[in-house]
Design a protein around this motif. Structure first.
Motif, PDB file in Angstrom:
ATOM      1  N   ILE A  60      -2.329  -7.387  36.366  1.00 40.02           N
ATOM      2  CA  ILE A  60      -2.890  -7.384  37.719  1.00 40.02           C
ATOM      3  C   ILE A  60      -2.825  -8.791  38.296  1.00 40.02           C
ATOM      4  O   ILE A  60      -3.217  -9.762  37.646  1.00 40.02           O
ATOM      5  CB  ILE A  60      -4.362  -6.927  37.716  1.00 40.02           C
ATOM      6  N   LEU A  61      -2.324  -8.914  39.507  1.00 35.90           N
ATOM      7  CA  LEU A  61      -2.297 -10.185  40.233  1.00 35.90           C
ATOM      8  C   LEU A  61      -3.234 -10.035  41.428  1.00 35.90           C
ATOM      9  O   LEU A  61      -2.840  -9.587  42.505  1.00 35.90           O
ATOM     10  CB  LEU A  61      -0.872 -10.485  40.696  1.00 35.90           C
ATOM     11  N   PRO A  62      -4.520 -10.373  41.244  1.00 37.80           N
ATOM     12  CA  PRO A  62      -5.489 -10.133  42.316  1.00 37.80           C
ATOM     13  C   PRO A  62      -5.582 -11.280  43.308  1.00 37.80           C
ATOM     14  O   PRO A  62      -5.650 -12.444  42.927  1.00 37.80           O
ATOM     15  CB  PRO A  62      -6.805  -9.972  41.545  1.00 37.80           C
ATOM     16  N   GLN A  63      -5.540 -10.941  44.575  1.00 33.16           N
ATOM     17  CA  GLN A  63      -5.726 -11.885  45.672  1.00 33.16           C
ATOM     18  C   GLN A  63      -4.916 -13.178  45.508  1.00 33.16           C
ATOM     19  O   GLN A  63      -5.448 -14.285  45.531  1.00 33.16           O
ATOM     20  CB  GLN A  63      -7.220 -12.210  45.817  1.00 33.16           C
ATOM     21  N   PRO A  64      -3.596 -13.050  45.370  1.00 30.30           N
ATOM     22  CA  PRO A  64      -2.774 -14.257  45.205  1.00 30.30           C
ATOM     23  C   PRO A  64      -2.785 -15.113  46.469  1.00 30.30           C
ATOM     24  O   PRO A  64      -2.882 -14.601  47.590  1.00 30.30           O
ATOM     25  CB  PRO A  64      -1.379 -13.688  44.940  1.00 30.30           C
ATOM     26  N   ASN A  65      -2.658 -16.411  46.277  1.00 27.36           N
ATOM     27  CA  ASN A  65      -2.609 -17.342  47.400  1.00 27.36           C
ATOM     28  C   ASN A  65      -1.236 -17.245  48.065  1.00 27.36           C
ATOM     29  O   ASN A  65      -0.212 -17.523  47.448  1.00 27.36           O
ATOM     30  CB  ASN A  65      -2.864 -18.769  46.901  1.00 27.36           C
ATOM     31  N   TRP A  66      -1.226 -16.858  49.323  1.00 26.85           N
ATOM     32  CA  TRP A  66       0.038 -16.679  50.047  1.00 26.85           C
ATOM     33  C   TRP A  66       0.366 -17.875  50.939  1.00 26.85           C
ATOM     34  O   TRP A  66       1.373 -17.872  51.641  1.00 26.85           O
ATOM     35  CB  TRP A  66      -0.046 -15.414  50.909  1.00 26.85           C
ATOM     36  N   ARG A  67      -0.498 -18.927  50.890  1.00 29.55           N
ATOM     37  CA  ARG A  67      -0.331 -20.034  51.827  1.00 29.55           C
ATOM     38  C   ARG A  67       0.235 -21.302  51.192  1.00 29.55           C
ATOM     39  O   ARG A  67       0.549 -22.248  51.896  1.00 29.55           O
ATOM     40  CB  ARG A  67      -1.686 -20.367  52.475  1.00 29.55           C
ATOM     41  N   ASP A  68       0.330 -21.350  49.856  1.00 29.47           N
ATOM     42  CA  ASP A  68       0.802 -22.580  49.207  1.00 29.47           C
ATOM     43  C   ASP A  68       2.249 -22.417  48.756  1.00 29.47           C
ATOM     44  O   ASP A  68       3.033 -21.743  49.422  1.00 29.47           O
ATOM     45  CB  ASP A  68      -0.128 -22.947  48.042  1.00 29.47           C
ATOM     46  N   GLU A  69       2.579 -22.988  47.633  1.00 31.84           N
ATOM     47  CA  GLU A  69       3.945 -22.887  47.115  1.00 31.84           C
ATOM     48  C   GLU A  69       4.196 -21.563  46.402  1.00 31.84           C
ATOM     49  O   GLU A  69       5.192 -21.389  45.714  1.00 31.84           O
ATOM     50  CB  GLU A  69       4.234 -24.046  46.154  1.00 31.84           C
ATOM     51  N   LEU A  70       3.275 -20.628  46.537  1.00 25.83           N
ATOM     52  CA  LEU A  70       3.409 -19.266  46.011  1.00 25.83           C
ATOM     53  C   LEU A  70       3.421 -19.212  44.485  1.00 25.83           C
ATOM     54  O   LEU A  70       4.027 -18.314  43.897  1.00 25.83           O
ATOM     55  CB  LEU A  70       4.672 -18.586  46.579  1.00 25.83           C
ATOM     56  N   GLN A  71       2.721 -20.158  43.850  1.00 21.87           N
ATOM     57  CA  GLN A  71       2.685 -20.175  42.389  1.00 21.87           C
ATOM     58  C   GLN A  71       2.015 -18.929  41.824  1.00 21.87           C
ATOM     59  O   GLN A  71       2.383 -18.457  40.748  1.00 21.87           O
ATOM     60  CB  GLN A  71       1.955 -21.432  41.900  1.00 21.87           C
ATOM     61  N   ASP A  72       1.029 -18.394  42.554  1.00 16.38           N
ATOM     62  CA  ASP A  72       0.361 -17.185  42.061  1.00 16.38           C
ATOM     63  C   ASP A  72       1.344 -16.032  41.878  1.00 16.38           C
ATOM     64  O   ASP A  72       1.206 -15.218  40.969  1.00 16.38           O
ATOM     65  CB  ASP A  72      -0.746 -16.758  43.034  1.00 16.38           C
ATOM     66  N   PHE A  73       2.327 -15.942  42.764  1.00 16.40           N
ATOM     67  CA  PHE A  73       3.283 -14.844  42.700  1.00 16.40           C
ATOM     68  C   PHE A  73       4.290 -15.027  41.558  1.00 16.40           C
ATOM     69  O   PHE A  73       5.040 -14.111  41.245  1.00 16.40           O
ATOM     70  CB  PHE A  73       4.033 -14.709  44.029  1.00 16.40           C
ATOM     71  N   LYS A  74       4.309 -16.219  40.968  1.00 20.77           N
ATOM     72  CA  LYS A  74       5.284 -16.521  39.921  1.00 20.77           C
ATOM     73  C   LYS A  74       4.670 -16.565  38.526  1.00 20.77           C
ATOM     74  O   LYS A  74       5.391 -16.494  37.533  1.00 20.77           O
ATOM     75  CB  LYS A  74       5.946 -17.874  40.203  1.00 20.77           C
ATOM     76  N   ASP A 132      11.471 -11.895  48.698  1.00 23.16           N
ATOM     77  CA  ASP A 132      12.140 -13.183  48.843  1.00 23.16           C
ATOM     78  C   ASP A 132      12.300 -13.869  47.487  1.00 23.16           C
ATOM     79  O   ASP A 132      13.354 -14.443  47.185  1.00 23.16           O
ATOM     80  CB  ASP A 132      11.343 -14.079  49.796  1.00 23.16           C
ATOM     81  N   LEU A 133      11.249 -13.788  46.656  1.00 19.65           N
ATOM     82  CA  LEU A 133      11.291 -14.429  45.340  1.00 19.65           C
ATOM     83  C   LEU A 133      12.117 -13.645  44.329  1.00 19.65           C
ATOM     84  O   LEU A 133      12.823 -14.229  43.501  1.00 19.65           O
ATOM     85  CB  LEU A 133       9.861 -14.598  44.796  1.00 19.65           C
ATOM     86  N   TYR A 134      12.017 -12.327  44.396  1.00 23.63           N
ATOM     87  CA  TYR A 134      12.696 -11.469  43.414  1.00 23.63           C
ATOM     88  C   TYR A 134      13.458 -10.356  44.144  1.00 23.63           C
ATOM     89  O   TYR A 134      13.061  -9.182  44.114  1.00 23.63           O
ATOM     90  CB  TYR A 134      11.672 -10.843  42.462  1.00 23.63           C
ATOM     91  N   PRO A 135      14.527 -10.695  44.823  1.00 22.98           N
ATOM     92  CA  PRO A 135      15.213  -9.718  45.689  1.00 22.98           C
ATOM     93  C   PRO A 135      15.747  -8.496  44.968  1.00 22.98           C
ATOM     94  O   PRO A 135      15.921  -7.439  45.589  1.00 22.98           O
ATOM     95  CB  PRO A 135      16.353 -10.547  46.306  1.00 22.98           C
TER      96      PRO A 135
END
Length: 669
Positions: A60-74, A132-135
């Motif tokens: 689970i990736l809860p409430q990832p930060n979408w405003r920075d360098e997107l490290q949460d999504f990685k 965008d990160l994982y097309p």
């Protein structure tokens, strides 16, 4: 004794937690706009636990930060199968903004109730980032935001029509409604090596195809072609006409496939699965939830939505009320999916083992608390039905409205020695309990239920939702006439008095609903004042995707008749309608007097602002017993009221009436 929990009891949210389980990768990653609460009331937890039960590694990736360098999504890496994305338990725009489009200062699904942990249009924002990160990695979107935006829809916050959320998000698939059944089928097929791009005929899913591509074969579905998105933009009537098909096919047991062109693509919405059987819904609720928030939130404040339901039990899904302003049936379905008594009592026992349980269940309920186990007497009749409501304009003769099963559940929970009190806090459908509205042969079970409910399960007061007092407005809402609320209140008061109880009845009302004019609100204020109410539980109508009322708000016509219905849109007029709820506040008196003077209704000023003896009304005749007094919500607020009323009544009666910006805020450490 409370069970001691290990970090591995929750689904992993970090690489560290993956390593504890011995995992170096995940098969599925679920991205959610809500904090991670491992509880069956939170959709991301349900989907995660289901995927786990099917033998896959899920995080689970809860409430990832979408405003920075997107490290949460990685940080969890790339999943082997697909991403699942949900905005959370609410549409992100409803979560963020009031009916007046003011930014809310809190978020019930975030730690500490703090706002700012998810973007506007969260499903779209998250999905665009992932693509965008994982097309090359498929993304499935689901949850209420995706579900209710699956086709061309009106967006109140942008004040315009928007295409299917698949268009803007770029997701590969949309799962609508309650997702267990379609998700299990997706997992089964991809695990067998079936390419994700070929999954075009899974029930309860939607995909986008090139417009010129032939529709998938191998199924026995009829296909309904809606007016294209571009046609809807050009003609509001075509948008409105589309909705009738969308609503009917969402509620049928054997539905048709729906398609709609949007630009160079074609949206394909496959029919829904049939209502979950008892065994299926039990399996979902019986998954090994910890039933508490992930330890990552320790010390960051309570999650309000969790605190509200932590000691509650949801006994069923779905609602056959079909209210024009409500999205429950559009997402959960019209047919009721009920859990077994064994599953419910098992969950009650598990709640008693939670560390801070004090013996009180906050709710034994559901979307509508008293629809448990209700279904058609003859299923084949239901299978052919296209009605959006089973109880409007009358209770269907084929509906089994017995309250015996739910009454028995209440009694058995009461017998548990660890339970001091089990409350029913979910709203009940009071109309099902009124003999002159629910004219079935279930009088005995209805009376037994009310006796049990009132004497054992009310937390000091009972919530019900008549929503309005005006019959024309109520018909647009698909709600019963207000006279039935009077009947219910008398029955409720009688049982309270007999048992020496003092438990107020708290009615909910809506202002500015389509069909509602200023005189309706003035009448509502007088009517409810006469009954002794000073209203608290009120709201202004908020247009949300996938409801009849929202279609009327945007298009100006009822989608089933395409006839005009008056709707307030001006923000000042909406505020004015809402003011009538609060006639008892001195700051509103001058405005009320001025408004009613302009309408040449001085007698209504006396009725509303001066103390007087409540009138007795004969609701069978719709007249006052006191000659010359205001009568039952029917007034001549202006000279055109009568003709307007006639137009509105015809519009509703000639339908087939059977057939709820990225924001700034502190980030966590």
């Amino acid at each position: 004794m409370a069970k001691q929990r290990l970090l591995s009891d929750w689904l992993p949210t970090t690489k560290k937690e993956m390593k504890i389980r011995g995992w170096d990768s995940l098969d599925v990653i679920i991205v959610s706009g809500d904090a991670y609460v491992d509880h069956p009331a939170f959709g991301a937890a349900v989907m995660g636990r289901l995927i786990e039960a099917e033998g896959y590694r899920v995080g689970i990736l809860p409430q990832p930060n979408w405003r920075d360098e997107l490290q949460d999504f990685k940080k969890l890496g790339k999943p082997n199968l697909f991403f699942g994305v949900t905005a959370g338990c609410m549409d992100s725009m409803v979560n963020h903004y009031t009916a007046g489009k003011r930014l809310r200062s809190t978020d019930a699904y975030s730690p500490g109730g703090e706002a700012g942990y998810r973007p506007d249009y969260a499903t779209t924002v998250y999905t665009q980032i992932l693509k965008d990160l994982y097309p090359d990695t498929p993304v499935i979107i689901g949850g209420i935001e995706a579900s209710l935006r699956r086709v061309t829809h009106y967006d109140y916050w942008k004040d315009k029509l928007m295409p299917s959320i698949l268009v803007d998000s770029g997701a590969d698939m949309l799962v609508y409604g309650m997702g267990e059944q379609p998700l299990k089928q997706v997992l089964s097929l991809v695990s067998k090596g079936v390419p994700f791009h070929s999954l075009k005929t899974i029930k309860q899913t939607a995909v986008m195809l090139p417009k010129e591509e032939e529709l998938p074969k191998g199924v026995h579905w009829n296909t309904i072609e809606l007016a294209s998105h571009e046609e809807c933009l050009a003609d509001k009537l075509k948008y409105a006409a589309n909705f009738k098909h969308v609503e009917q096919e969402s509620n049928k047991q054997y539905a048709d496939r729906i398609t709609q062109v949007a630009g160079s693509q074609r949206l394909v919405i496959n029919p829904p699965f049939q209502t979950m059987k008892e065994k299926e819904i039990d399996a979902s609720f019986d998954l090994p939830y910890t039933r508490i928030p992930h330890p990552r939130y320790d010390g960051r404040g309570a999650i309000p939505a969790y605190e509200m339901i932590k000691f509650s039990v949801n006994m069923h899904r779905g609602c056959f009320g079909g209210c024009s302003f409500c999205t429950i049936s559009a997402h959960q379905g019209k047919m009721i999916a009920s859990r077994s008594e064994k599953s419910i009592l098992k969950e009650v026992e598990e709640l008693t083992e939670l560390p801070d349980f004090k013996g009180y269940l906050s709710d034994l309920g559901g979307p509508s608390a008293n629809m448990y186990k209700m279904k058609g007497k003859v299923q084949s009749i239901c299978d052919k039905c296209t009605s959006p409501s089973c109880i409007h304009p009358m209770v269907c003769h084929n509906l089994d409205t017995s309250h015996t099963p739910i009454t028995n559940i209440y009694k058995k929970v009461d017998e548990n020695p660890k339970i001091k009190k089990a409350f029913v806090s979910s709203g009940i459908r009071y109309d099902l309990l009124v003999d002159d509205y629910n004219k079935s042969d279930e009088t005995k079970s209805l009376n037994a239920y009310m006796e049990q409910l009132i004497t054992r399960h009310i937390p000091g007061r009972l919530k019900v939702a008549p929503e309005h007092t005006s019959e024309p407005v109520l018909r647009v809402m698909r709600k019963p006439a207000f006279k039935h609320f009077h009947t219910f209140k008398k029955k409720y008061d009688r049982i309270n008095q007999k048992n020496g109880l003092n438990q107020p009845l708290i009615p909910y009302f809506i202002s500015s609903h389509p069909g509602c004019e200023m005189q309706d609100m003035a009448n509502l204020a007088i009517e409810t004042k006469d009954m002794g109410f000073k209203l608290e539980q009120v709201q202004d109508f908020t247009p949300t995707p996938m409801t009849v009322a929202t279609v009327i708000y945007y298009a100006g016509v009822h989608p089933y008749t395409l006839k005009p219905i008056f709707t307030v849109k001006d923000s000042n007029q909406k505020r004015d309608q809402n003011k009538f709820f609060f006639w008892y506040k001195k700051e509103n008196h001058a405005w009320i007097k001025n408004t009613l003077h302009k309408a040449k209704r001085p007698e209504m000023i006396r009725e509303l602002l001066e103390d007087h003896v409540p009138k007795q009304r004969d609701f069978r005749q719709g007249k006052d017993l006191v000659k010359g007094k205001f009568a039952g919500g029917k007034s001549k607020f202006n000279s055109n009221t009568k003709s307007k009323r006639k137009d509105k009544e015809e519009a509703v009666q000639s339908s087939n009436p059977k057939a709820r910006g990225n924001r700034k805020g502190k980030r966590r450490g």
